[in-house]
Scaffold this motif. Structure first.
Motif, PDB file in Angstrom:
ATOM      1  N   ASN A 180     -15.069  24.939  -3.099  1.00 48.44           N
ATOM      2  CA  ASN A 180     -14.157  26.049  -3.367  1.00 48.44           C
ATOM      3  C   ASN A 180     -13.008  25.558  -4.232  1.00 48.44           C
ATOM      4  OD1 ASN A 180     -14.966  28.569  -2.170  1.00 48.44           O
ATOM      5  ND2 ASN A 180     -14.659  27.652  -0.164  1.00 48.44           N
ATOM      6  N   PRO A 181     -12.360  26.492  -4.953  1.00 48.22           N
ATOM      7  CA  PRO A 181     -11.164  26.075  -5.693  1.00 48.22           C
ATOM      8  C   PRO A 181     -10.129  25.547  -4.714  1.00 48.22           C
ATOM      9  CG  PRO A 181     -11.888  28.272  -6.369  1.00 48.22           C
ATOM     10  CD  PRO A 181     -12.677  27.924  -5.142  1.00 48.22           C
ATOM     11  N   GLY A 182      -9.308  24.662  -5.189  1.00 48.50           N
ATOM     12  CA  GLY A 182      -8.312  24.062  -4.311  1.00 48.50           C
ATOM     13  C   GLY A 182      -7.812  22.732  -4.859  1.00 48.50           C
ATOM     14  N   PRO A 183      -8.727  21.803  -5.245  1.00 45.27           N
ATOM     15  CA  PRO A 183     -10.173  21.922  -5.017  1.00 45.27           C
ATOM     16  C   PRO A 183     -10.587  21.374  -3.642  1.00 45.27           C
ATOM     17  CG  PRO A 183      -9.711  20.010  -6.374  1.00 45.27           C
ATOM     18  CD  PRO A 183      -8.380  20.644  -6.084  1.00 45.27           C
ATOM     19  N   TYR A 184     -11.550  22.056  -3.017  1.00 44.35           N
ATOM     20  CA  TYR A 184     -12.169  21.578  -1.791  1.00 44.35           C
ATOM     21  C   TYR A 184     -13.535  21.008  -2.150  1.00 44.35           C
ATOM     22  CZ  TYR A 184      -8.613  24.039   0.926  1.00 44.35           C
ATOM     23  OH  TYR A 184      -7.426  24.454   1.461  1.00 44.35           O
ATOM     24  N   ALA A 185     -13.810  19.810  -1.657  1.00 42.58           N
ATOM     25  CA  ALA A 185     -15.043  19.116  -2.019  1.00 42.58           C
ATOM     26  C   ALA A 185     -15.939  18.910  -0.813  1.00 42.58           C
ATOM     27  CB  ALA A 185     -14.707  17.764  -2.636  1.00 42.58           C
ATOM     28  N   ALA A 186     -17.209  18.665  -1.092  1.00 40.80           N
ATOM     29  CA  ALA A 186     -18.157  18.280  -0.045  1.00 40.80           C
ATOM     30  C   ALA A 186     -18.149  16.771   0.071  1.00 40.80           C
ATOM     31  CB  ALA A 186     -19.557  18.786  -0.377  1.00 40.80           C
ATOM     32  N   GLY A 187     -17.653  16.264   1.197  1.00 38.29           N
ATOM     33  CA  GLY A 187     -17.597  14.823   1.406  1.00 38.29           C
ATOM     34  C   GLY A 187     -18.908  14.266   1.926  1.00 38.29           C
ATOM     35  N   GLU A 188     -18.976  12.945   2.022  1.00 31.06           N
ATOM     36  CA  GLU A 188     -20.195  12.277   2.480  1.00 31.06           C
ATOM     37  C   GLU A 188     -20.619  12.723   3.872  1.00 31.06           C
ATOM     38  OE1 GLU A 188     -20.438   7.861   0.443  1.00 31.06           O
ATOM     39  OE2 GLU A 188     -19.155   8.125   2.191  1.00 31.06           O
ATOM     40  N   SER A 189     -19.652  13.057   4.740  1.00 33.14           N
ATOM     41  CA  SER A 189     -19.983  13.386   6.128  1.00 33.14           C
ATOM     42  C   SER A 189     -20.381  14.841   6.318  1.00 33.14           C
ATOM     43  CB  SER A 189     -18.802  13.056   7.047  1.00 33.14           C
ATOM     44  OG  SER A 189     -17.652  13.811   6.684  1.00 33.14           O
ATOM     45  N   SER A 190     -20.307  15.660   5.279  1.00 35.72           N
ATOM     46  CA  SER A 190     -20.740  17.056   5.378  1.00 35.72           C
ATOM     47  C   SER A 190     -22.254  17.150   5.232  1.00 35.72           C
ATOM     48  CB  SER A 190     -20.076  17.895   4.283  1.00 35.72           C
ATOM     49  OG  SER A 190     -20.606  17.546   3.003  1.00 35.72           O
ATOM     50  N   PHE A 191     -22.813  18.300   5.587  1.00 39.99           N
ATOM     51  CA  PHE A 191     -24.270  18.470   5.429  1.00 39.99           C
ATOM     52  C   PHE A 191     -24.660  18.393   3.959  1.00 39.99           C
ATOM     53  CE2 PHE A 191     -22.753  22.731   4.706  1.00 39.99           C
ATOM     54  CZ  PHE A 191     -23.653  23.300   3.824  1.00 39.99           C
ATOM     55  N   ILE A 192     -23.783  18.835   3.058  1.00 37.69           N
ATOM     56  CA  ILE A 192     -24.060  18.728   1.625  1.00 37.69           C
ATOM     57  C   ILE A 192     -24.051  17.258   1.218  1.00 37.69           C
ATOM     58  CG2 ILE A 192     -23.214  19.288  -0.693  1.00 37.69           C
ATOM     59  CD1 ILE A 192     -22.017  21.870   0.525  1.00 37.69           C
ATOM     60  N   GLY A 193     -23.049  16.525   1.705  1.00 33.50           N
ATOM     61  CA  GLY A 193     -22.969  15.103   1.402  1.00 33.50           C
ATOM     62  C   GLY A 193     -24.166  14.335   1.933  1.00 33.50           C
ATOM     63  N   GLU A 194     -24.630  14.709   3.120  1.00 33.60           N
ATOM     64  CA  GLU A 194     -25.813  14.050   3.686  1.00 33.60           C
ATOM     65  C   GLU A 194     -27.037  14.318   2.824  1.00 33.60           C
ATOM     66  OE1 GLU A 194     -24.758  13.929   8.451  1.00 33.60           O
ATOM     67  OE2 GLU A 194     -25.765  15.683   7.636  1.00 33.60           O
ATOM     68  N   THR A 195     -27.145  15.546   2.321  1.00 34.87           N
ATOM     69  CA  THR A 195     -28.272  15.868   1.441  1.00 34.87           C
ATOM     70  C   THR A 195     -28.176  15.074   0.144  1.00 34.87           C
ATOM     71  OG1 THR A 195     -28.506  18.110   2.347  1.00 34.87           O
ATOM     72  CG2 THR A 195     -29.458  17.702   0.184  1.00 34.87           C
ATOM     73  N   ILE A 267     -24.095  26.082  -0.030  1.00 39.14           N
ATOM     74  CA  ILE A 267     -22.921  25.795   0.814  1.00 39.14           C
ATOM     75  C   ILE A 267     -23.055  26.314   2.237  1.00 39.14           C
ATOM     76  CG2 ILE A 267     -21.414  25.751  -1.204  1.00 39.14           C
ATOM     77  CD1 ILE A 267     -20.367  28.517  -0.336  1.00 39.14           C
ATOM     78  N   ARG A 268     -24.217  26.890   2.593  1.00 42.22           N
ATOM     79  CA  ARG A 268     -24.412  27.387   3.953  1.00 42.22           C
ATOM     80  C   ARG A 268     -25.324  26.454   4.744  1.00 42.22           C
ATOM     81  NH1 ARG A 268     -25.075  33.893   2.628  1.00 42.22           N
ATOM     82  NH2 ARG A 268     -22.928  34.145   1.823  1.00 42.22           N
ATOM     83  N   PRO A 269     -24.812  25.898   5.830  1.00 39.16           N
ATOM     84  CA  PRO A 269     -25.611  24.973   6.644  1.00 39.16           C
ATOM     85  C   PRO A 269     -26.577  25.720   7.558  1.00 39.16           C
ATOM     86  CG  PRO A 269     -23.422  25.219   7.584  1.00 39.16           C
ATOM     87  CD  PRO A 269     -23.432  26.036   6.337  1.00 39.16           C
ATOM     88  N   GLY A 270     -27.728  26.053   7.026  1.00 38.25           N
ATOM     89  CA  GLY A 270     -28.690  26.836   7.792  1.00 38.25           C
ATOM     90  C   GLY A 270     -30.084  26.744   7.216  1.00 38.25           C
TER      91      GLY A 270
END
Length: 296
Positions: A180-195, A267-270
């Motif tokens: 998201n703007p901010g900026p908000y990022a996907a870090g390594e520990s997020s599901f996106i980061g894991e992927t 961006i949706r963990p599902g």
């Protein structure tokens, strides 16, 4: 006496069965609160898109009677009454739908208000791969779906296949994924980061910064990612951000901009995590700095 003993035995069995039924419909949510039900909830409101999608993937979309304004997948949920957002839900609209349960994230901060009105709330908020598996199984328990694990197996297989689709010579690019703007990022520990890790990418946002941290834009400039992944809604003015013209990803046009429907899947963990992994893998292959050069 014989008949009395038989009656007592029957009564004890009925009580035990009733107790087991209640236990089978009891779910301990992410607050550590155990919520019990007399049976499978028939009327459900979801105020988190990933939970909406998970209920539908488990085969119970028809039980949803209301969703948050961002729940837009599958298409059938777009016709349901909207009850505001996860952060600002319309309590009156939720109550009017007479739900047996409301599915919410911790960040919604509405559970206590609804519970004070006699409405049951199950709080589930997946942030990692393990969380997604756990939430699917919790929902499967709530909905009495015996094979909920199959949904997770399909996700796992899809993510693994996406990883295998990337040639070894293209692995290791430094990436920045803006949520998201901010900026908000996907870090390594997020599901996106894991992927991303399973896809062989090197995330510039390390685990110690948290799953989805708000970053100082200068941090991104200094990290100088090779590839940027970003949704269309956040991409406007990317070149005009101070100092960003010098970032390698922008300088060499290694930016993947995802339209809204694809960004939602990312961006949706599902259930659509496998689709998200495929989209990320395609980006990393198409925009790899090592394509045609060999890895430095």
């Amino acid at each position: 006496m014989k008949h009395q003993n038989l009656f007592r035995w029957a009564l004890a069995c009925a009580t035990l069965l009733g107790s087991l039924a209640v236990q089978a419909a009891a779910v301990t949510d992410d607050r550590g609160v155990t919520v019990t039900f007399n049976g499978v909830p028939q009327r459900m409101v979801s105020i988190l898109p990933s939970l909406t999608e998970s209920v539908c993937e488990l085969g119970h979309c028809a039980r949803l009677v209301g969703v948050d304004r961002y729940s837009n997948y599958p298409e059938s949920v777009q016709k349901l009454p909207k009850v505001g957002g996860g952060i600002d839900p319309n309590v009156e609209a939720i109550v009017a739908l007479r739900p047996d349960v409301v599915l919410a994230a911790k960040s919604s901060r509405v559970a206590e208000r609804l519970e004070a009105l006699g409405i049951k709330v199950v709080v589930l908020e997946p942030k990692s791969h393990a969380d997604v598996q756990r939430v699917l199984l919790k929902l499967g328990q709530l909905l009495e779906v015996a094979d909920a694990q199959r949904v997770w197996r399909a996700i796992e297989a899809g993510v693994a296949a996406a990883g295998q689709s990337i040639p070894r010579g293209l692995l290791g690019a430094k990436v920045y994924f803006e949520v998201n703007p901010g900026p908000y990022a996907a870090g390594e520990s997020s599901f996106i980061g894991e992927t991303l890790k399973r896809l062989g990418a090197q995330n510039i946002v390390t685990a110690d910064l948290g799953p989805f941290p708000k970053l100082n834009p200068e941090f991104i400039v200094r990290a100088n990612p090779d590839v940027i992944l970003i949704g269309q809604r956040s991409a406007d003015g990317l070149q005009q951000r101070p100092g960003w013209q010098g970032i390698r990803a922008l300088r060499e046009q290694r930016v993947c901009i995802f339209p809204s429907d694809e960004a939602d899947a990312l961006i949706r963990p599902g259930p659509r995590m496998a689709e998200g992994a495929r989209l990320m893998a395609k980006c990393l292959v198409d925009k790899s700095p090592y394509r045609g050069l060999g890895k430095p």
